[in-house]
Design an enzyme around this catalytic site. Sequence first.
Site, PDB file in Angstrom:
ATOM      1  N   LYS A 136       0.727  -1.282   0.047  1.00 59.46           N
ATOM      2  CA  LYS A 136       0.082  -0.008  -0.236  1.00 59.46           C
ATOM      3  C   LYS A 136       1.143   1.274  -0.048  1.00 59.46           C
ATOM      4  O   LYS A 136       0.610   2.408  -0.700  1.00 59.46           O
ATOM      5  CB  LYS A 136      -0.822   0.052   1.241  1.00 59.46           C
ATOM      6  CG  LYS A 136      -1.774  -1.205   1.140  1.00 59.46           C
ATOM      7  CD  LYS A 136      -3.192  -1.155   0.165  1.00 59.46           C
ATOM      8  CE  LYS A 136      -4.097  -2.243   0.356  1.00 59.46           C
ATOM      9  NZ  LYS A 136      -3.332  -3.508   0.118  1.00 59.46           N
ATOM     10  N   LYS A 192      -7.774   1.499   4.186  1.00 56.02           N
ATOM     11  CA  LYS A 192      -7.265   0.244   3.706  1.00 56.02           C
ATOM     12  C   LYS A 192      -6.273  -0.004   4.870  1.00 56.02           C
ATOM     13  O   LYS A 192      -5.194   0.401   5.139  1.00 56.02           O
ATOM     14  CB  LYS A 192      -6.226   0.281   2.422  1.00 56.02           C
ATOM     15  CG  LYS A 192      -7.277   0.959   1.215  1.00 56.02           C
ATOM     16  CD  LYS A 192      -6.290   1.011   0.098  1.00 56.02           C
ATOM     17  CE  LYS A 192      -7.033   1.668  -1.023  1.00 56.02           C
ATOM     18  NZ  LYS A 192      -6.478   1.550  -2.381  1.00 56.02           N
ATOM     19  N   ARG A 202      -5.749  -4.491 -13.410  1.00 59.20           N
ATOM     20  CA  ARG A 202      -4.490  -5.019 -12.804  1.00 59.20           C
ATOM     21  C   ARG A 202      -3.545  -5.001 -14.172  1.00 59.20           C
ATOM     22  O   ARG A 202      -3.776  -5.557 -14.996  1.00 59.20           O
ATOM     23  CB  ARG A 202      -4.571  -6.498 -12.235  1.00 59.20           C
ATOM     24  CG  ARG A 202      -3.575  -7.478 -12.266  1.00 59.20           C
ATOM     25  CD  ARG A 202      -2.336  -6.615 -11.371  1.00 59.20           C
ATOM     26  NE  ARG A 202      -2.717  -6.649  -9.984  1.00 59.20           N
ATOM     27  CZ  ARG A 202      -2.808  -7.514  -8.933  1.00 59.20           C
ATOM     28  NH1 ARG A 202      -2.521  -8.738  -9.322  1.00 59.20           N
ATOM     29  NH2 ARG A 202      -3.269  -6.773  -7.824  1.00 59.20           N
ATOM     30  N   ARG A 252     -11.004  -5.813 -13.408  1.00 60.32           N
ATOM     31  CA  ARG A 252     -11.838  -6.421 -12.585  1.00 60.32           C
ATOM     32  C   ARG A 252     -13.013  -5.584 -12.167  1.00 60.32           C
ATOM     33  O   ARG A 252     -12.690  -4.522 -11.480  1.00 60.32           O
ATOM     34  CB  ARG A 252     -10.845  -6.823 -11.181  1.00 60.32           C
ATOM     35  CG  ARG A 252      -9.673  -7.800 -11.639  1.00 60.32           C
ATOM     36  CD  ARG A 252      -8.624  -7.882 -10.628  1.00 60.32           C
ATOM     37  NE  ARG A 252      -8.295  -6.549 -10.570  1.00 60.32           N
ATOM     38  CZ  ARG A 252      -7.037  -6.320  -9.594  1.00 60.32           C
ATOM     39  NH1 ARG A 252      -6.801  -7.184  -8.866  1.00 60.32           N
ATOM     40  NH2 ARG A 252      -6.676  -4.695  -9.526  1.00 60.32           N
ATOM     41  N   ARG A 293     -15.722  -3.258  -3.984  1.00 54.78           N
ATOM     42  CA  ARG A 293     -14.675  -3.857  -4.242  1.00 54.78           C
ATOM     43  C   ARG A 293     -14.511  -4.495  -5.436  1.00 54.78           C
ATOM     44  O   ARG A 293     -15.528  -5.331  -5.727  1.00 54.78           O
ATOM     45  CB  ARG A 293     -14.000  -4.583  -3.125  1.00 54.78           C
ATOM     46  CG  ARG A 293     -13.918  -3.838  -1.616  1.00 54.78           C
ATOM     47  CD  ARG A 293     -13.825  -4.950  -0.389  1.00 54.78           C
ATOM     48  NE  ARG A 293     -14.844  -5.755  -0.397  1.00 54.78           N
ATOM     49  CZ  ARG A 293     -14.710  -6.736   0.519  1.00 54.78           C
ATOM     50  NH1 ARG A 293     -13.689  -7.139   1.046  1.00 54.78           N
ATOM     51  NH2 ARG A 293     -15.941  -7.649   0.488  1.00 54.78           N
ATOM     52  N   ASP A 317      -2.388  -1.839  -9.482  1.00 54.45           N
ATOM     53  CA  ASP A 317      -3.680  -1.493  -9.757  1.00 54.45           C
ATOM     54  C   ASP A 317      -3.897  -0.345  -9.833  1.00 54.45           C
ATOM     55  O   ASP A 317      -3.486   0.513  -9.484  1.00 54.45           O
ATOM     56  CB  ASP A 317      -4.483  -1.906  -8.216  1.00 54.45           C
ATOM     57  CG  ASP A 317      -4.139  -3.484  -7.948  1.00 54.45           C
ATOM     58  OD1 ASP A 317      -3.905  -4.283  -8.921  1.00 54.45           O
ATOM     59  OD2 ASP A 317      -4.350  -3.735  -6.646  1.00 54.45           O
ATOM     60  N   GLU A 334      -2.509   0.616  -5.867  1.00 57.80           N
ATOM     61  CA  GLU A 334      -1.597  -0.261  -5.262  1.00 57.80           C
ATOM     62  C   GLU A 334      -0.547  -0.887  -6.078  1.00 57.80           C
ATOM     63  O   GLU A 334      -0.513  -1.013  -7.264  1.00 57.80           O
ATOM     64  CB  GLU A 334      -2.664  -1.462  -4.843  1.00 57.80           C
ATOM     65  CG  GLU A 334      -1.989  -2.531  -3.634  1.00 57.80           C
ATOM     66  CD  GLU A 334      -2.655  -3.668  -3.398  1.00 57.80           C
ATOM     67  OE1 GLU A 334      -2.500  -4.151  -2.534  1.00 57.80           O
ATOM     68  OE2 GLU A 334      -3.751  -3.860  -4.288  1.00 57.80           O
ATOM     69  N   ASN A 371       1.506  -4.475  -5.962  1.00 58.49           N
ATOM     70  CA  ASN A 371       1.669  -5.778  -5.614  1.00 58.49           C
ATOM     71  C   ASN A 371       2.924  -6.281  -5.893  1.00 58.49           C
ATOM     72  O   ASN A 371       3.231  -6.579  -7.143  1.00 58.49           O
ATOM     73  CB  ASN A 371       0.447  -6.599  -6.121  1.00 58.49           C
ATOM     74  CG  ASN A 371      -1.011  -6.020  -5.661  1.00 58.49           C
ATOM     75  OD1 ASN A 371      -1.239  -6.307  -4.520  1.00 58.49           O
ATOM     76  ND2 ASN A 371      -1.474  -5.025  -6.377  1.00 58.49           N
TER      77      ASN A 371
HETATM   78  N1  LIG Z   1      -9.301   5.000  -3.914  1.00 59.51           N
HETATM   79  C1  LIG Z   1     -10.434   4.008  -4.129  1.00 59.51           C
HETATM   80  N2  LIG Z   1     -11.503   4.522  -4.403  1.00 59.51           N
HETATM   81  C2  LIG Z   1     -12.641   3.406  -4.608  1.00 59.51           C
HETATM   82  N3  LIG Z   1     -12.348   2.160  -4.694  1.00 59.51           N
HETATM   83  C3  LIG Z   1     -11.125   1.631  -4.178  1.00 59.51           C
HETATM   84  C4  LIG Z   1     -10.234   2.730  -3.853  1.00 59.51           C
HETATM   85  N4  LIG Z   1      -8.839   1.959  -3.651  1.00 59.51           N
HETATM   86  C5  LIG Z   1      -9.392   0.655  -3.653  1.00 59.51           C
HETATM   87  N5  LIG Z   1     -10.559   0.457  -3.920  1.00 59.51           N
HETATM   88  C6  LIG Z   1     -11.290  -0.790  -4.326  1.00 59.51           C
HETATM   89  O1  LIG Z   1     -11.004  -1.655  -3.051  1.00 59.51           O
HETATM   90  C7  LIG Z   1     -10.170  -2.842  -3.701  1.00 59.51           C
HETATM   91  C8  LIG Z   1      -9.133  -3.191  -2.953  1.00 59.51           C
HETATM   92  O2  LIG Z   1      -8.284  -2.132  -3.074  1.00 59.51           O
HETATM   93  P1  LIG Z   1      -6.446  -2.504  -3.133  1.00 59.51           P
HETATM   94  O3  LIG Z   1      -6.055  -1.204  -2.702  1.00 59.51           O
HETATM   95  O4  LIG Z   1      -6.006  -2.824  -4.325  1.00 59.51           O
HETATM   96  O5  LIG Z   1      -6.218  -3.297  -1.810  1.00 59.51           O
HETATM   97  P2  LIG Z   1      -6.100  -4.989  -1.947  1.00 59.51           P
HETATM   98  O6  LIG Z   1      -6.360  -5.255  -3.321  1.00 59.51           O
HETATM   99  O7  LIG Z   1      -4.868  -5.308  -1.504  1.00 59.51           O
HETATM  100  O8  LIG Z   1      -7.184  -5.627  -1.050  1.00 59.51           O
HETATM  101  C9  LIG Z   1     -10.152  -2.491  -5.281  1.00 59.51           C
HETATM  102  O9  LIG Z   1     -10.270  -3.551  -6.161  1.00 59.51           O
HETATM  103  C10 LIG Z   1     -11.085  -1.395  -5.506  1.00 59.51           C
HETATM  104  O10 LIG Z   1     -12.371  -2.023  -5.990  1.00 59.51           O
HETATM  105 MG   LIG Z   2      -5.718  -4.785  -5.148  1.00 59.01          MG
END
Ligand SMILES: Nc1ncnc2c1ncn2[C@@H]1O[C@H](COP(=O)(O)OP(=O)(O)O)[C@@H](O)[C@H]1O
Ligand SMILES: [Mg+2]
Length: 324
Positions: free
Chosen positions: A133, A168, A218, A232, A240, A280, A288, A290
């Site tokens: 993150k 997060k 991704r 996705r 999410r 991401d 993000e 990864n």
């Molecule tokens: N700033 C954001 N605004 C809206 N949705 C978000 C945002 N950041 C993440 N998300 C949603 O949350 C999900 C997970 O976030 P992510 O930062 O990729 O963490 P991880 O995949 O490690 O759990 C993403 O797939 C997206 O759908």
């Molecule tokens: Mg992610």
Amino acid sequence: MKFAFIIDPIGKLNPSHDTSVALMEAAQVLGHEIWVTQVHQLNVIEGQTWALLTPVRLTPIVRDQGRWVVGEIWFSIEQPTLQPLENMDAVFMRTDPPVTIPYLYATYLLDYINSEKTLVINSPHGLRTANEKMYALQFKDCIPTTIVSRDKRVIREFVEQESAAVLKPLGGKAGEGILFLEPSDRNLNSLIEISTQQGLYPVMIQRFLPEAKDGDKRIILLDGEAIGAVNRIPTGQEFRGNMAVGGRVAKTEITDREYEICQKLAPKLIADGLYFVGIDVIGGYLTEVNVTSPTGIREIDLLDNVSLGEKVIAWVENKIKTRL
Ligand SMILES: Nc1ncnc2c1ncn2[C@@H]1O[C@H](COP(=O)(O)OP(=O)(O)O)[C@@H](O)[C@H]1O
Ligand SMILES: [Mg+2]
């Protein structure tokens, strides 16, 4: 060549989804020997990293009408032996996050692999440097407005200012612990308390990007270069987009803005030994990076009719040959 993969127990992997299996399969198809081991099977003996290595043969999965078909028995293993990891040409660290203390300790054990003999992907140093993150924060013009804090007042103020935000946990993956926050939520204080464990752990709070409904893209980077992408899309009952929470995968293209983000990341990723990475991107913003065990190859291969695994292995072969 000989390649070792540090993975979770092989029987628990999903051959039609897990990138680790795609990479092992590609290595085998390209004529290499593959071995597996796990973090608890690593040792340092007389200043060298040794591992209990199990030889593996895979039955490659096949495409059939837009999906993967997996045979009933998709792998076979032989007796493990304890060997120095420098017997291998490359070692892929592919243990699934979260990054726990045992995970971090494993990276310290991997420091004792002779880098002149064996390429480690990703570098143990890079794995320690890059919190998935936090790493994105250094690319200020690529990320949405973001804070990291464990202070309830600071977090509340940010949520009020943004009117909608995403929280997060810093060690999360696959959508775990991701929360939508808004100032009017009667649970807001409680959500912050639970997520920070009463102010003990800092969390990331990011501006909510409404474009998330159209997808969380991704993008796979190899040696800093984008080699493929998959979108996705959230289910509709869930903000999410992660595949692990039901996000639907869809074919996509990489936009100019996304190539620009990759270009900005590339020198830093390469300097940190982060050769195989999945970023991401939501609505043109990097959310993000990864690095521990990025996935997505099986989905991209199917949608784009490519073999990213073979591309990665060919790059590894070349890197090893040109380094020696
Ligand atoms: N700033 C954001 N605004 C809206 N949705 C978000 C945002 N950041 C993440 N998300 C949603 O949350 C999900 C997970 O976030 P992510 O930062 O990729 O963490 P991880 O995949 O490690 O759990 C993403 O797939 C997206 O759908
Ligand atoms: Mg992610």
